[in-house]
Design a protein around this motif. Structure first.
Motif, PDB file in Angstrom:
ATOM      1  N   LEU A  20       0.828  -1.209   0.000  1.00  0.00           N
ATOM      2  CA  LEU A  20       0.000   0.000   0.000  1.00  0.00           C
ATOM      3  C   LEU A  20       0.865   1.263   0.000  1.00  0.00           C
ATOM      4  CD1 LEU A  20      -2.902  -0.972   2.442  1.00  0.00           C
ATOM      5  CD2 LEU A  20      -2.906  -0.956  -0.064  1.00  0.00           C
ATOM      6  N   ILE A  21       1.969   1.213   0.727  1.00  0.00           N
ATOM      7  CA  ILE A  21       2.894   2.354   0.714  1.00  0.00           C
ATOM      8  C   ILE A  21       3.494   2.529  -0.676  1.00  0.00           C
ATOM      9  CG2 ILE A  21       5.129   3.172   1.554  1.00  0.00           C
ATOM     10  CD1 ILE A  21       4.448   1.974   4.271  1.00  0.00           C
ATOM     11  N   VAL A 166      -8.789  -3.775  -3.040  1.00  0.00           N
ATOM     12  CA  VAL A 166      -9.520  -2.548  -3.382  1.00  0.00           C
ATOM     13  C   VAL A 166      -8.723  -1.318  -2.954  1.00  0.00           C
ATOM     14  CG1 VAL A 166     -11.578  -1.176  -2.869  1.00  0.00           C
ATOM     15  CG2 VAL A 166     -11.807  -3.614  -3.362  1.00  0.00           C
ATOM     16  N   LEU A 167      -8.204  -1.327  -1.718  1.00  0.00           N
ATOM     17  CA  LEU A 167      -7.412  -0.198  -1.233  1.00  0.00           C
ATOM     18  C   LEU A 167      -6.181   0.040  -2.104  1.00  0.00           C
ATOM     19  CD1 LEU A 167      -7.497  -0.736   2.651  1.00  0.00           C
ATOM     20  CD2 LEU A 167      -8.740   0.973   1.300  1.00  0.00           C
ATOM     21  N   PHE A 168      -5.577  -1.038  -2.588  1.00  0.00           N
ATOM     22  CA  PHE A 168      -4.405  -0.917  -3.452  1.00  0.00           C
ATOM     23  C   PHE A 168      -4.744  -0.149  -4.726  1.00  0.00           C
ATOM     24  CE2 PHE A 168      -1.965  -2.636  -7.049  1.00  0.00           C
ATOM     25  CZ  PHE A 168      -0.670  -2.385  -6.633  1.00  0.00           C
ATOM     26  N   HIS A 169      -5.967  -0.324  -5.227  1.00  0.00           N
ATOM     27  CA  HIS A 169      -6.360   0.334  -6.471  1.00  0.00           C
ATOM     28  C   HIS A 169      -6.870   1.758  -6.274  1.00  0.00           C
ATOM     29  CE1 HIS A 169      -6.156  -3.800  -8.020  1.00  0.00           C
ATOM     30  NE2 HIS A 169      -6.078  -3.258  -9.222  1.00  0.00           N
ATOM     31  N   GLY A 174      -7.748   6.740  -8.287  1.00  0.00           N
ATOM     32  CA  GLY A 174      -7.905   8.130  -7.885  1.00  0.00           C
ATOM     33  C   GLY A 174      -7.023   9.069  -8.690  1.00  0.00           C
ATOM     34  N   THR A 175      -5.794   8.628  -8.955  1.00  0.00           N
ATOM     35  CA  THR A 175      -4.892   9.433  -9.781  1.00  0.00           C
ATOM     36  C   THR A 175      -5.447   9.591 -11.191  1.00  0.00           C
ATOM     37  OG1 THR A 175      -2.956   8.706  -8.517  1.00  0.00           O
ATOM     38  CG2 THR A 175      -2.554   9.569 -10.719  1.00  0.00           C
ATOM     39  N   LEU A 194     -14.095  -4.507  -7.689  1.00  0.00           N
ATOM     40  CA  LEU A 194     -12.949  -5.385  -7.482  1.00  0.00           C
ATOM     41  C   LEU A 194     -13.149  -6.321  -6.285  1.00  0.00           C
ATOM     42  CD1 LEU A 194     -10.035  -2.849  -8.064  1.00  0.00           C
ATOM     43  CD2 LEU A 194     -10.696  -4.742  -9.557  1.00  0.00           C
ATOM     44  N   PHE A 195     -13.959  -5.907  -5.314  1.00  0.00           N
ATOM     45  CA  PHE A 195     -14.124  -6.744  -4.114  1.00  0.00           C
ATOM     46  C   PHE A 195     -14.727  -8.110  -4.439  1.00  0.00           C
ATOM     47  CE2 PHE A 195     -16.110  -8.361  -0.306  1.00  0.00           C
ATOM     48  CZ  PHE A 195     -15.132  -8.164   0.658  1.00  0.00           C
TER      49      PHE A 195
END
Length: 270
Positions: A20-21, A166-169, A174-175, A194-195
């Motif tokens: 994630l970072i 999902v958080l990874f995407h 968003g970008t 994606l979930f």
């Protein structure tokens, strides 16, 4: 006997934090430099999780090596080909049924016959080509993370993996939305979708004992939206309705695959 080895969970936690970072830093760099996110990054960037996974396996000593912990051993040609075909066929059926429901119940319009024929002809070649990219994601998400979280049980581990996926995407999508490459409503729909897809990919990985069926299914160059000719003109309600139908069908398909494991549910080294 209850397992007491905490190393797999430590590896899972470290992978989640680092991946994630990594994606946040990369996407943030494009935003800070005011540089459009190149199209090739979406493809090449799928190998970022695999690189992080390999680094984690160097930092956390897990017995067996990357081939075992990333579920890269297909278990024979029959399982490789049969599992891949089953996963791709099931996912195609889900998308086709979802699009058909949108056409019958809503304002969606089907793709013309010529476009559907083109999809059919190019389906398998496209899957094989795009699998070179999706392998980088699946070896990490449904490989390393699925195995290291196996003690949580299938549904809890798969839900956690799908949530992190999902958080990874979110930084990536968003970008793209901030740079105008992706409409915000489509960004929200595609990210949320994606979930349930993650649940399906976890299920076929567990069912066939390797990530290869998930690699091929993830490489499918289709979605329910692709099978609708006027996807860009659908309102928010129709988009979310189509997403909800697809999510329900994907979850049902995941249940059907996961309920009859074929010896692949064991964690590497077990």
């Amino acid at each position: 006997m209850q397992r007491t080895n905490k190393m797999p969970l430590r590896a899972a936690g470290l992978f989640i934090i680092l991946v994630l970072i990594a994606i946040t830093l990369v996407c943030g760099l494009f935003l800070l430099l005011d540089t459009p996110l190149p199209g090739w990054f979406v493809v090449v960037g799928r190998w970022l999780p695999a690189l992080v996974a390999l680094a984690v396996l160097r930092l956390v000593p897990l017995p067996g090596g990357p081939l075992r912990w990333m579920s890269l051993r297909p278990g024979g040609w029959r399982r490789l080909v049969g599992g891949g075909l089953a996963a791709v066929a099931a996912l195609t059926a889900v998308y086709a049924l979802s699009a058909a429901a949108a056409v019958l119940l809503g304002p969606a319009e089907p793709q013309p016959a010529a476009a559907l024929l083109r999809f059919a002809v190019l389906l398998l070649p496209s899957v094989l080509l795009f699998s070179l990219s999706t392998l980088g994601e699946e070896a990490a998400w449904r490989g390393l993370l699925q195995q290291t979280l196996a003690d949580l049980g299938f549904w809890r581990s798969s839900a956690l993996i799908s949530g992190v996926w999902v958080l990874f995407h979110v930084p990536l999508h968003g970008t793209m939305a901030l740079q105008g490459a992706l409409p915000w409503d489509m960004m929200a729909v595609t990210t949320a979708a994606l979930f349930p897809l993650g649940l399906f990919l976890s299920a076929v990985t567990v069912r066939f004992g390797s990530v290869w069926p998930a690699v091929f299914a993830h490489a499918l160059p289709l979605s329910a939206l692709n099978l609708v000719s006027n996807a860009g003109d659908l309102g928010a309600g129709a988009l979310w309705g189509l997403t909800a139908v697809t999510a329900a069908l994907l979850t049902a398909a995941a249940y059907l695959f996961a309920r009859v494991p074929a010896g692949g549910a064991r964690r590497a080294g077990a």
